[in-house]
Write an enzyme that holds these catalytic residues in place. Structure first.
Site, PDB file in Angstrom:
ATOM      1  N   ASP A   1     -12.115 -13.131   2.726  1.00  0.00           N
ATOM      2  CA  ASP A   1     -11.780 -14.231   1.820  1.00  0.00           C
ATOM      3  C   ASP A   1     -12.609 -15.454   2.233  1.00  0.00           C
ATOM      4  O   ASP A   1     -13.778 -15.559   1.890  1.00  0.00           O
ATOM      5  CB  ASP A   1     -10.262 -14.426   1.951  1.00  0.00           C
ATOM      6  CG  ASP A   1      -9.687 -15.440   1.016  1.00  0.00           C
ATOM      7  OD1 ASP A   1     -10.398 -15.920   0.149  1.00  0.00           O
ATOM      8  OD2 ASP A   1      -8.483 -15.761   1.147  1.00  0.00           O
TER       9      ASP A   1
ATOM     10  N   PHE B   1      -5.192 -13.322  -5.996  1.00  0.00           N
ATOM     11  CA  PHE B   1      -4.491 -12.793  -4.833  1.00  0.00           C
ATOM     12  C   PHE B   1      -4.086 -11.370  -5.184  1.00  0.00           C
ATOM     13  O   PHE B   1      -3.430 -11.137  -6.192  1.00  0.00           O
ATOM     14  CB  PHE B   1      -3.254 -13.630  -4.502  1.00  0.00           C
ATOM     15  CG  PHE B   1      -2.680 -13.268  -3.178  1.00  0.00           C
ATOM     16  CD1 PHE B   1      -3.164 -13.834  -2.016  1.00  0.00           C
ATOM     17  CD2 PHE B   1      -1.678 -12.318  -3.081  1.00  0.00           C
ATOM     18  CE1 PHE B   1      -2.658 -13.479  -0.780  1.00  0.00           C
ATOM     19  CE2 PHE B   1      -1.164 -11.947  -1.852  1.00  0.00           C
ATOM     20  CZ  PHE B   1      -1.658 -12.530  -0.701  1.00  0.00           C
ATOM     21  N   VAL B   2      -4.497 -10.422  -4.378  1.00  0.00           N
ATOM     22  CA  VAL B   2      -4.264  -9.021  -4.724  1.00  0.00           C
ATOM     23  C   VAL B   2      -3.394  -8.320  -3.683  1.00  0.00           C
ATOM     24  O   VAL B   2      -3.341  -8.730  -2.524  1.00  0.00           O
ATOM     25  CB  VAL B   2      -5.613  -8.259  -4.879  1.00  0.00           C
ATOM     26  CG1 VAL B   2      -6.360  -8.742  -6.100  1.00  0.00           C
ATOM     27  CG2 VAL B   2      -6.458  -8.383  -3.637  1.00  0.00           C
TER      28      VAL B   2
ATOM     29  N   ASP C   1      -0.833  -6.936   1.443  1.00  0.00           N
ATOM     30  CA  ASP C   1       0.568  -7.304   1.203  1.00  0.00           C
ATOM     31  C   ASP C   1       0.726  -8.693   0.612  1.00  0.00           C
ATOM     32  O   ASP C   1      -0.190  -9.519   0.634  1.00  0.00           O
ATOM     33  CB  ASP C   1       1.339  -7.259   2.528  1.00  0.00           C
ATOM     34  CG  ASP C   1       0.995  -8.463   3.405  1.00  0.00           C
ATOM     35  OD1 ASP C   1      -0.214  -8.731   3.592  1.00  0.00           O
ATOM     36  OD2 ASP C   1       1.914  -9.143   3.878  1.00  0.00           O
TER      37      ASP C   1
ATOM     38  N   ARG D   1       2.303  -3.061   0.283  1.00  0.00           N
ATOM     39  CA  ARG D   1       1.205  -2.375   0.982  1.00  0.00           C
ATOM     40  C   ARG D   1       1.092  -0.917   0.557  1.00  0.00           C
ATOM     41  O   ARG D   1       0.032  -0.325   0.617  1.00  0.00           O
ATOM     42  CB  ARG D   1       1.450  -2.390   2.500  1.00  0.00           C
ATOM     43  CG  ARG D   1       1.292  -3.742   3.158  1.00  0.00           C
ATOM     44  CD  ARG D   1       1.198  -3.554   4.672  1.00  0.00           C
ATOM     45  NE  ARG D   1       1.494  -4.777   5.410  1.00  0.00           N
ATOM     46  CZ  ARG D   1       0.606  -5.721   5.700  1.00  0.00           C
ATOM     47  NH1 ARG D   1      -0.629  -5.600   5.295  1.00  0.00           N
ATOM     48  NH2 ARG D   1       0.952  -6.789   6.391  1.00  0.00           N
TER      49      ARG D   1
ATOM     50  N   LYS E   1     -13.962 -11.340  -1.556  1.00  0.00           N
ATOM     51  CA  LYS E   1     -13.635 -12.446  -2.469  1.00  0.00           C
ATOM     52  C   LYS E   1     -14.683 -13.531  -2.228  1.00  0.00           C
ATOM     53  O   LYS E   1     -14.413 -14.580  -1.662  1.00  0.00           O
ATOM     54  CB  LYS E   1     -12.234 -12.967  -2.125  1.00  0.00           C
ATOM     55  CG  LYS E   1     -11.297 -12.989  -3.312  1.00  0.00           C
ATOM     56  CD  LYS E   1     -10.045 -13.753  -2.984  1.00  0.00           C
ATOM     57  CE  LYS E   1      -8.867 -12.895  -2.688  1.00  0.00           C
ATOM     58  NZ  LYS E   1      -7.641 -13.660  -2.394  1.00  0.00           N
TER      59      LYS E   1
ATOM     60  N   LYS F   1      -2.846  -5.542   9.684  1.00  0.00           N
ATOM     61  CA  LYS F   1      -2.340  -4.260   9.253  1.00  0.00           C
ATOM     62  C   LYS F   1      -2.966  -3.838   7.933  1.00  0.00           C
ATOM     63  O   LYS F   1      -2.887  -2.682   7.540  1.00  0.00           O
ATOM     64  CB  LYS F   1      -0.823  -4.368   9.031  1.00  0.00           C
ATOM     65  CG  LYS F   1      -0.037  -4.818  10.217  1.00  0.00           C
ATOM     66  CD  LYS F   1       1.435  -4.946   9.776  1.00  0.00           C
ATOM     67  CE  LYS F   1       2.219  -5.594  10.873  1.00  0.00           C
ATOM     68  NZ  LYS F   1       3.517  -6.078  10.412  1.00  0.00           N
ATOM     69  N   GLY F   2      -3.547  -4.824   7.227  1.00  0.00           N
ATOM     70  CA  GLY F   2      -4.027  -4.564   5.871  1.00  0.00           C
ATOM     71  C   GLY F   2      -5.003  -3.410   5.750  1.00  0.00           C
ATOM     72  O   GLY F   2      -5.184  -2.832   4.675  1.00  0.00           O
TER      73      GLY F   2
ATOM     74  N   GLU G   1     -12.623  -3.928   7.475  1.00  0.00           N
ATOM     75  CA  GLU G   1     -11.726  -4.982   6.976  1.00  0.00           C
ATOM     76  C   GLU G   1     -11.173  -4.591   5.614  1.00  0.00           C
ATOM     77  O   GLU G   1     -11.851  -3.909   4.838  1.00  0.00           O
ATOM     78  CB  GLU G   1     -12.508  -6.296   6.826  1.00  0.00           C
ATOM     79  CG  GLU G   1     -12.492  -7.177   8.058  1.00  0.00           C
ATOM     80  CD  GLU G   1     -11.223  -8.002   8.188  1.00  0.00           C
ATOM     81  OE1 GLU G   1     -10.183  -7.618   7.623  1.00  0.00           O
ATOM     82  OE2 GLU G   1     -11.264  -9.028   8.879  1.00  0.00           O
TER      83      GLU G   1
HETATM   84  P1  IMP Z   1     -10.142 -14.911   5.666  1.00  0.00           P
HETATM   85  O1  IMP Z   1     -10.100 -15.255   7.111  1.00  0.00           O
HETATM   86  O2  IMP Z   1      -9.855 -16.115   4.802  1.00  0.00           O
HETATM   87  O3  IMP Z   1     -11.391 -14.196   5.246  1.00  0.00           O
HETATM   88  O4  IMP Z   1      -8.891 -14.019   5.386  1.00  0.00           O
HETATM   89  C1  IMP Z   1      -8.825 -12.683   5.625  1.00  0.00           C
HETATM   90  C2  IMP Z   1      -7.380 -12.227   5.610  1.00  0.00           C
HETATM   91  O5  IMP Z   1      -6.584 -12.927   4.641  1.00  0.00           O
HETATM   92  C3  IMP Z   1      -7.317 -10.791   5.185  1.00  0.00           C
HETATM   93  O6  IMP Z   1      -7.503  -9.929   6.282  1.00  0.00           O
HETATM   94  C4  IMP Z   1      -5.940 -10.699   4.551  1.00  0.00           C
HETATM   95  O7  IMP Z   1      -4.983 -10.480   5.547  1.00  0.00           O
HETATM   96  C5  IMP Z   1      -5.685 -12.070   3.959  1.00  0.00           C
HETATM   97  N1  IMP Z   1      -5.975 -12.117   2.498  1.00  0.00           N
HETATM   98  C6  IMP Z   1      -6.960 -12.804   1.889  1.00  0.00           C
HETATM   99  N2  IMP Z   1      -6.913 -12.623   0.555  1.00  0.00           N
HETATM  100  C7  IMP Z   1      -5.892 -11.797   0.314  1.00  0.00           C
HETATM  101  C8  IMP Z   1      -5.361 -11.215  -0.880  1.00  0.00           C
HETATM  102  O8  IMP Z   1      -5.826 -11.431  -2.016  1.00  0.00           O
HETATM  103  N3  IMP Z   1      -4.296 -10.392  -0.712  1.00  0.00           N
HETATM  104  C9  IMP Z   1      -3.739 -10.114   0.498  1.00  0.00           C
HETATM  105  N4  IMP Z   1      -4.218 -10.642   1.642  1.00  0.00           N
HETATM  106  C10 IMP Z   1      -5.286 -11.466   1.553  1.00  0.00           C
END
Ligand code: IMP
Length: 499
Positions: free
Chosen positions: A404, A453-454, A460, A466, A432, A346-347, A400
């Site tokens: 992360d 963490f943002v 969220d 959000r 990130k 949903k982000g 996206e």
């Molecule tokens: P990844 O698979 O580790 O790249 O994670 C991606 C998902 O982690 C994103 O789509 C977000 O839902 C969540 N996420 C990663 N970092 C943050 C953050 O700083 N704030 C909020 N959600 C995050």
């Protein structure tokens, strides 16, 4: 009395009478595998079944495999040699360390594998999995050996299919279930029960393996040891990384030790990189690991109490300006195409709607949603909302909110690529970069942010924040837990200030 090789007729007789006697499928397959392996004069064997997504294979029976081999997680069905077996063919690998089918000959050598014979398990024209026999010394497999394995596999698959059918009939007549799932769906309950966990030295490694399983990343635990220092012929120092991820050709070392001890490990990894510059290795330190788990609601940081917003990291104006720039870039790059924007819920909602409104060329938009990691047995990542239209021959831009570790995007890109789009590119608001585990190509990046963490602008924390129009850090009650969302303003970061 177990068949000791060559007498295939006798072995087939043993297989049928074993399957006829044993009620428990797992025990049956285990006994059959032993008969098959010995009849073929093999040293080890394995039976694997496809999971319900048909993308991965899970071990259901093993015989004679070295401990090393049992340290593996799930196996991808796309694996070159296995994909051929899963298409219904019998595959002979005469020399595993030289065969182009074997992606990592070094690892085959380490596991002591010289030759492999594999056959599919087929039931009513559906491939359920594969049976493989390994030998330690190089060996030729002839037509009659292949025919024996194929027949033994067919009998085993028939027994398996019949057992599942019997089970379904029982359930249906007792009115427990009126739905009839497909065969692999029914098999998945069997495979999930009988998966054998590897032996991990530390709970953090087991948790990490579960996370990799969730994202469908293949892994091997403690795959090999590297010599770091020698005194003459004597090895003085060795280093054994915790994991190897074959699809990414990446070694991962996890340390949950204190910083002082982690420094020592860092030194070792630097040394390893000097000696083996061809090796790709990443260290997850205590803080990285805690942040990784906290994101999914686990580990000590997940219990941190949050007071509210800490610092505004990216203001409304900067977001709006940058989103317009990104939209302009996309409009130029895709001027003569009609791209399809694919947002990941949903982000992404705020970013996707602002970006779309500023794109000046014709586009279409669709959304996907995926399941979330929980460390119980809820299974690997799933698409919970799929695209509504075909993407075949379309130019796809994945939108996206934040990248992360890159694991989500890696999974999504593989998933979408298999549907034959003309192209796939990625547009993310936040990157990130410092936390990346899986390298993923990003064509459009709004802001590179440090390891904070943002929240806000769609992002969220436990479902909240959000609706903030800016991007901010969180403020913690407990200063000890500041690593996840920092309580202090982030240091001026060059990359951040420039964008
Ligand atoms: P990844 O698979 O580790 O790249 O994670 C991606 C998902 O982690 C994103 O789509 C977000 O839902 C969540 N996420 C990663 N970092 C943050 C953050 O700083 N704030 C909020 N959600 C995050």
């Amino acid at each position: 009395m177990i068949n000791k090789g060559g007498n295939y007729y006798r072995a087939l007789e043993e297989i049928t009478s074993t399957l006829n006697k044993i009620k428990n499928e797992r025990e049956g397959l285990q006994a059959v595998l032993k008969i098959i392996t010995r009849a073929l004069n093999g040293d080890a064997g394995i039976i694997m079944l496809l999971d319900s997504t048909r993308e991965h294979l899970l071990r259901v029976a093993t015989y004679g495999l070295t401990e090393w081999y049992l340290r593996k997680g799930m196996v991808s069905a796309q694996n070159a040699c296995l994909s051929e077996v899963l298409s219904g063919k019998t595959v002979v690998v005469g020399n595993a360390t030289e065969n182009p089918h074997v992606k990592h000959p070094e690892l085959a050598r380490q596991a002591g594998i010289a030759s492999i014979l594999s056959a599919p398990l087929i039931y009513q024209e559906e491939v359920l999995g594969a049976v493989r026999v390994y030998t330690r010394s190089e060996r030729e497999f002839h037509k009659k050996d292949c025919a024996f394995l194929e027949t033994a596999a067919k009998i085993s698959a028939m027994a398996l299919g019949n057992a599942i059918l019997r089970d379904t009939i029982k359930k249906e007549t007792s009115m427990e279930s009126s739905l009839e799932p497909d065969l692999t769906g029914r098999l998945s309950s069997l495979t999930s029960q009988i998966r054998k966990p590897s032996q991990f030295a530390h709970p953090s490694e087991e948790e990490f393996a579960k996370l990799l399983d969730f994202y469908r990343l293949e892994w091997i635990y403690e795959p090999r040891s590297f010599t770091l220092e020698k005194d003459g012929n004597r090895i003085v120092e060795m280093f054994t990384p915790d994991f190897y991820l074959p699809q990414l050709d990446l070694y991962v070392e996890i340390t949950t030790m204190k910083q002082s001890l982690a420094t020592e490990k860092n030194k070792k990894i630097r040394h390893l990189k000097e000696l083996h510059p061809e090796i790709n290795v990443k260290l997850l330190n205590k803080k990285d690991y805690a942040s990784l788990l906290a994101k999914y609601g686990y580990g000590p940081l997940s219990e941190a109490k949050v007071r509210g917003i800490g610092k505004v990291l990216i203001t409304v104006n900067r977001i709006q300006k940058r989103v317009m720039e990104m939209a302009r870039e996309i409009s130029i790059d895709y001027a003569d195409r009609r791209p399809m924007l694919v947002g990941v819920l949903k982000g992404v909602v705020c970013f996707a709607s602002d970006l779309m409104r500023n794109i000046s060329i014709p586009v279409t938009m669709d959304f996907m949603a995926i399941s979330y990691y929980t460390n119980d047995k809820s299974g690997p990542i799933r698409i919970t909302k799929d695209l509504e239209r075909s993407i075949k021959d379309r130019d796809i831009i994945i939108i996206e909110d934040i990248v992360d570790t890159g694991m989500t995007l890696h999974y999504l890109m593989n998933y979408l690529s298999s549907r034959q789009p003309a192209s796939i590119s990625v547009c993310t608001l936040l990157d990130k970069r410092v936390r990346r585990l899986v390298e993923v190509p990003l064509q459009y990046v709004g802001f590179e942010i440090p390891d904070y963490f943002v929240v806000g602008y769609g992002l969220d924390f436990r479902g909240e924040y959000r609706n903030l129009p800016f991007i901010a850090t969180l403020q913690h009650e407990d200063k000890e837990t500041r690593q996840l969302p920092p309580t202090v303003p982030p240091p001026p970061d060059a990359a951040l200030l420039q964008v």
